[in-house]
Design a protein around this motif. Structure first.
Motif, mmCIF file in Angstrom:
data_model
loop_
_atom_site.group_PDB
_atom_site.id
_atom_site.type_symbol
_atom_site.label_atom_id
_atom_site.label_comp_id
_atom_site.label_asym_id
_atom_site.label_seq_id
_atom_site.Cartn_x
_atom_site.Cartn_y
_atom_site.Cartn_z
ATOM 1 N N THR A 112 0.845 -1.126 0.032
ATOM 2 C CA THR A 112 -0.073 -0.109 0.026
ATOM 3 C C THR A 112 0.896 1.327 -0.084
ATOM 4 O O THR A 112 0.536 2.108 -0.530
ATOM 5 C CB THR A 112 -1.026 0.064 1.268
ATOM 6 N N HIS A 113 1.964 1.510 0.628
ATOM 7 C CA HIS A 113 2.832 2.271 0.768
ATOM 8 C C HIS A 113 3.587 2.639 -0.663
ATOM 9 O O HIS A 113 3.645 3.627 -1.201
ATOM 10 C CB HIS A 113 4.138 1.954 1.470
ATOM 11 N N SER A 114 4.014 1.571 -1.480
ATOM 12 C CA SER A 114 4.239 1.886 -2.818
ATOM 13 C C SER A 114 3.045 2.216 -4.000
ATOM 14 O O SER A 114 3.279 3.174 -4.487
ATOM 15 C CB SER A 114 4.620 0.456 -3.584
ATOM 16 N N LEU A 115 1.936 1.747 -3.602
ATOM 17 C CA LEU A 115 0.693 2.360 -4.332
ATOM 18 C C LEU A 115 0.448 3.718 -4.157
ATOM 19 O O LEU A 115 0.508 4.387 -5.057
ATOM 20 C CB LEU A 115 -0.686 1.397 -3.919
ATOM 21 N N ASP B 205 -8.824 11.521 -1.854
ATOM 22 C CA ASP B 205 -10.269 10.631 -1.731
ATOM 23 C C ASP B 205 -9.971 9.384 -2.459
ATOM 24 O O ASP B 205 -10.164 8.221 -2.212
ATOM 25 C CB ASP B 205 -11.383 11.413 -1.898
ATOM 26 N N GLU B 206 -9.699 9.787 -3.921
ATOM 27 C CA GLU B 206 -9.505 8.545 -4.900
ATOM 28 C C GLU B 206 -8.334 7.510 -4.418
ATOM 29 O O GLU B 206 -8.255 6.305 -4.582
ATOM 30 C CB GLU B 206 -9.532 9.174 -6.105
ATOM 31 N N LEU B 207 -7.250 8.261 -3.998
ATOM 32 C CA LEU B 207 -6.148 7.369 -3.846
ATOM 33 C C LEU B 207 -6.286 6.657 -2.329
ATOM 34 O O LEU B 207 -5.974 5.591 -2.156
ATOM 35 C CB LEU B 207 -4.802 8.386 -3.684
ATOM 36 N N ALA C 140 -6.134 2.694 -2.069
ATOM 37 C CA ALA C 140 -5.218 1.839 -0.797
ATOM 38 C C ALA C 140 -6.014 0.930 0.104
ATOM 39 O O ALA C 140 -5.565 -0.098 0.104
ATOM 40 C CB ALA C 140 -4.722 2.906 -0.138
ATOM 41 N N GLU C 141 -7.312 1.411 0.365
ATOM 42 C CA GLU C 141 -8.049 0.414 0.992
ATOM 43 C C GLU C 141 -8.625 -0.871 0.075
ATOM 44 O O GLU C 141 -8.686 -1.923 0.553
ATOM 45 C CB GLU C 141 -9.401 1.231 1.629
ATOM 46 N N ALA C 142 -9.018 -0.596 -1.070
ATOM 47 C CA ALA C 142 -9.371 -1.524 -1.902
ATOM 48 C C ALA C 142 -8.246 -2.544 -2.086
ATOM 49 O O ALA C 142 -8.525 -3.612 -2.183
ATOM 50 C CB ALA C 142 -9.682 -0.962 -3.155
ATOM 51 N N LEU C 143 -7.059 -2.195 -2.365
ATOM 52 C CA LEU C 143 -6.119 -3.128 -2.514
ATOM 53 C C LEU C 143 -5.797 -3.945 -1.228
ATOM 54 O O LEU C 143 -5.553 -5.283 -1.500
ATOM 55 C CB LEU C 143 -4.652 -2.476 -2.613
ATOM 56 N N MET C 144 -5.971 -3.567 -0.025
ATOM 57 C CA MET C 144 -5.896 -4.450 1.152
ATOM 58 C C MET C 144 -7.184 -5.320 1.265
ATOM 59 O O MET C 144 -6.870 -6.582 1.716
ATOM 60 C CB MET C 144 -5.725 -3.406 2.364
ATOM 61 N N ALA D 231 -5.547 -18.189 -8.215
ATOM 62 C CA ALA D 231 -7.046 -18.551 -7.590
ATOM 63 C C ALA D 231 -7.964 -18.069 -8.810
ATOM 64 O O ALA D 231 -9.348 -18.327 -8.458
ATOM 65 C CB ALA D 231 -7.361 -17.610 -6.424
ATOM 66 N N GLY D 232 -7.827 -17.764 -9.911
ATOM 67 C CA GLY D 232 -8.678 -17.540 -10.869
ATOM 68 C C GLY D 232 -9.255 -15.969 -10.793
ATOM 69 O O GLY D 232 -10.166 -15.673 -11.557
ATOM 70 N N ALA D 233 -8.609 -15.055 -10.050
ATOM 71 C CA ALA D 233 -8.884 -13.683 -9.979
ATOM 72 C C ALA D 233 -7.994 -12.862 -10.376
ATOM 73 O O ALA D 233 -6.861 -13.274 -10.650
ATOM 74 C CB ALA D 233 -9.476 -13.407 -8.546
ATOM 75 N N ILE D 234 -8.696 -11.669 -11.080
ATOM 76 C CA ILE D 234 -7.595 -10.633 -11.827
ATOM 77 C C ILE D 234 -7.522 -9.519 -10.744
ATOM 78 O O ILE D 234 -8.380 -8.748 -10.186
ATOM 79 C CB ILE D 234 -8.147 -10.038 -13.043
ATOM 80 N N PRO D 235 -6.127 -9.432 -10.208
ATOM 81 C CA PRO D 235 -5.824 -8.382 -9.108
ATOM 82 C C PRO D 235 -5.902 -7.014 -9.703
ATOM 83 O O PRO D 235 -4.889 -6.392 -9.657
ATOM 84 C CB PRO D 235 -4.496 -9.090 -8.440
ATOM 85 N N ARG D 236 -7.018 -6.412 -9.578
ATOM 86 C CA ARG D 236 -7.077 -5.269 -10.217
ATOM 87 C C ARG D 236 -6.359 -3.994 -9.772
ATOM 88 O O ARG D 236 -5.643 -2.896 -9.995
ATOM 89 C CB ARG D 236 -8.527 -4.617 -10.627
ATOM 90 N N GLN D 237 -6.417 -4.131 -8.240
ATOM 91 C CA GLN D 237 -6.019 -3.215 -7.209
ATOM 92 C C GLN D 237 -4.433 -3.251 -7.494
ATOM 93 O O GLN D 237 -3.691 -2.164 -7.258
ATOM 94 C CB GLN D 237 -6.567 -3.047 -5.982
ATOM 95 N N ALA D 238 -3.989 -4.401 -7.260
ATOM 96 C CA ALA D 238 -2.393 -4.660 -7.157
ATOM 97 C C ALA D 238 -1.959 -4.479 -8.671
ATOM 98 O O ALA D 238 -0.878 -3.531 -8.638
ATOM 99 C CB ALA D 238 -2.087 -6.101 -6.948
ATOM 100 N N ALA D 239 -2.568 -4.652 -9.655
ATOM 101 C CA ALA D 239 -2.279 -4.211 -11.011
ATOM 102 C C ALA D 239 -2.229 -2.485 -11.042
ATOM 103 O O ALA D 239 -1.321 -2.277 -11.865
ATOM 104 C CB ALA D 239 -3.124 -4.638 -11.888
ATOM 105 N N LEU D 240 -3.156 -1.774 -10.413
ATOM 106 C CA LEU D 240 -3.055 -0.620 -10.574
ATOM 107 C C LEU D 240 -1.800 -0.014 -9.902
ATOM 108 O O LEU D 240 -1.167 0.831 -10.435
ATOM 109 C CB LEU D 240 -4.299 0.196 -9.738
ATOM 110 N N ALA D 241 -1.251 -0.429 -8.874
ATOM 111 C CA ALA D 241 0.023 -0.247 -8.341
ATOM 112 C C ALA D 241 1.124 -0.324 -9.190
ATOM 113 O O ALA D 241 2.155 0.648 -9.387
ATOM 114 C CB ALA D 241 0.179 -0.869 -7.031
ATOM 115 N N VAL D 242 1.121 -1.689 -9.839
ATOM 116 C CA VAL D 242 2.090 -1.876 -10.846
ATOM 117 C C VAL D 242 2.155 -0.908 -11.976
ATOM 118 O O VAL D 242 3.011 -0.506 -12.547
ATOM 119 C CB VAL D 242 2.096 -3.223 -11.459
ATOM 120 N N ALA D 243 0.959 -0.715 -12.508
ATOM 121 C CA ALA D 243 0.724 0.137 -13.483
ATOM 122 C C ALA D 243 1.241 1.665 -13.309
ATOM 123 O O ALA D 243 1.845 2.409 -13.910
ATOM 124 C CB ALA D 243 -0.720 0.502 -13.869
#
Length: 498
Positions: free
Chosen positions: A317-320, A340-342, A346-350, A411-423
């Motif tokens: 979350t720090h990196s995001l 607010d958007e960030l 951050a909470e959605a990632l966790m 697990a068959g899920a797309i990690p959208r929030q983690a991908a946001l941090a990478v992007a």
């Protein structure tokens, strides 16, 4: 001002400098002095990487542990690897420095005296080996950052590194692993006794990582040299894992001025920290150790669970926040979280991506931990700079974010929030400027490689994602092949560059 018949006017504006004689004259009402007389402390710990984090974290735990146990044999010999600046800050101050806490619940200024010696590894590598080989030393701790371990793409010791090669050839060792192995070699030859090597860096299974690198170094030595030493290490050395946590931003001139106002002394080694500190340690030691548990550390047989929570929830979350915040022009993590958007991201990632991947320690309230993380990041008094947290992204992403990505994909899920941090990291690398046009520094051991990859994909989200995904040192061979992960990265990058 005169002390002991001599003028002490070596600080800014003729302010006396912090050291034993001047501290003895300072008023004790506004600060906490060392709980153990530093003059009486003997070195029992060597620490490699004596930066601000160690001085705000392990050195404080060690001093409090020595006081609680009534011991005078747990002084610290610190080693600064790349620059002599910490030695130049602390040695004229008799090793003394202060810890300035910022934020709600901050304790009074603390003067710390547990550091009894600072060695400059690049300037005097023989002295580092001598200290590690000292029979009085029973523990060697490390905070050398991820890149200080000099690993290759496979996570093994990078024997193509010129300094690693020089250490293997018998030159005075300048790498961390080289210093450790040569120190252990000297201990074995001199019957100096068992010792524990305790990594405190943000690496998954840091104790096992360090053990593997030490053995990689041994394997590269001639058999006649490595065989007996490997047997001695198996019998006399332990490599416990640990997890450390405390936010320690860079010290500013304002911080130094605040300390000067409290002490009426010039402290050039002051470090700043939040009130929170945590240390979880695998209870596997070869010999005596400081009573860190009496200072609040947790000894456990399962560091991995604590480590995963911290790396994936707090550090990720720090990196995001660092990358998204820096791109938007936010100077600090607290300012990024006030967006607010960030904060929502951050909470959605966790919640959405990290939590399903965790094995939570029995004593940990994960919801409470998540709230605590956000409260700590929101502390405006720390002024933890986004570009500081953004450093060394190629080293941090694999341990902070990509484990979560792989687990969610499996697990068959797309990690959208983690991908946001990478992007966000990808766009940070590619753009090099924030929303206001200010330059964003790319401080990374792979900086040249990343710039070339970003240039190859300039102007097109598809090409940029593909080019950076193909940096195998970061993403391996598997992630570029996952179409779902690639697609969500492209979507995020397109939005962030719009």
């Amino acid at each position: 001002m005169a002390v002991g018949g001599r003028a002490v006017t070596d600080g800014p504006d003729a302010t006396p400098r912090l050291r034993f004689d001047t501290l003895d004259l300072a008023s004790r009402g506004a600060f906490t002095p060392p709980p153990v007389d530093p003059r009486a402390l003997r070195v029992g710990v060597v620490h490699l990487g004596i930066g601000a984090f160690h001085r705000a974290h392990q050195a404080v735990f060690t001093e409090l542990a020595a006081a609680a146990a009534g011991r005078d044999d747990w002084g610290i010999a610190g080693v600064t690897q790349r620059s002599a600046s910490v030695r130049e800050q602390l040695m004229p101050q008799d090793g003394l420095y202060s810890v300035l806490e910022r934020g709600r619940g901050a304790a009074p200024l603390r003067v710390v005296g547990s550091v009894r010696e600072v060695l400059f590894g690049a300037g005097d590598p023989a002295a580092v080996v001598d200290r590690i080989a000292d029979p009085a030393v029973r523990v060697v701790t490390l905070t050398v950052t991820e890149k200080g371990y000099r690993r290759d793409r496979a996570g093994r010791l990078d024997r193509s590194d010129s300094q690693v090669a020089a250490d293997l050839a018998g030159c005075p060792p300048r790498t961390v692993v080289g210093q450790l192995v040569r120190g252990l070699q000297r201990r074995a030859a001199g019957a100096a006794g068992p010792v524990t090597l305790l990594s405190c860096d943000n690496l998954v299974g840091n104790g096992q990582v360090l053990r593997g690198l030490v053995h990689d170094f041994l394997d590269a030595l001639p058999e006649a040299e490595s065989g007996p030493l490997a047997d001695w290490i198996a019998a006399c050395v332990r490599f416990p894992s640990s997890m450390v946590d405390r936010i320690v931003p860079a010290t500013t001139d304002d911080d130094r001025a605040d300390v000067r106002a409290v002490l009426d002394l010039d402290d050039r080694g002051v470090v700043v920290a939040e009130p929170f500190r945590q240390w979880v340690i695998e209870d596997d030691f070869a010999a005596d150790r400081p009573a860190w548990d009496l200072a609040g550390a947790v000894f456990t047989d399962d560091v991995a669970a604590w480590e995963s929570v911290k790396l994936r929830m707090l550090n990720a979350t720090h990196s995001l926040l660092a990358y998204l915040g820096a791109l938007r022009g936010h100077d600090t993590i607290a300012a990024a979280l006030a967006d607010d958007e960030l904060a929502t991201a951050a909470e959605a990632l966790m919640i959405e991506d990290v939590t399903p991947t965790l094995r939570v320690p029995d004593s940990l309230d994960l919801s409470g931990y998540r709230r605590q993380v956000l409260e700590r990041f929101a502390n405006p008094a720390l002024r933890h700079r986004t570009v500081q947290v953004a450093m060394d992204g190629s080293q941090k992403l694999p341990v902070r974010l990509l484990g979560t990505v792989r687990d969610r994909l499996a697990a068959g899920a797309i990690p959208r929030q983690a991908a946001l941090a990478v992007a966000a990291w990808m766009v940070y690398v590619a753009k090099g400027r924030d929303a206001g046009g200010r330059e964003l520094p790319l401080d990374d051991p792979l900086a040249d490689r990343l710039r070339m990859a970003a240039a190859a994909g300039a102007g097109d989200p598809n090409r940029l994602v593909d080019s950076l995904l193909n940096v195998e040192e970061v993403f391996g061979a598997d992630l570029p092949e996952h179409d779902g992960f690639r697609d969500v990265l492209i979507d995020h990058v397109a939005r962030l560059t719009a």
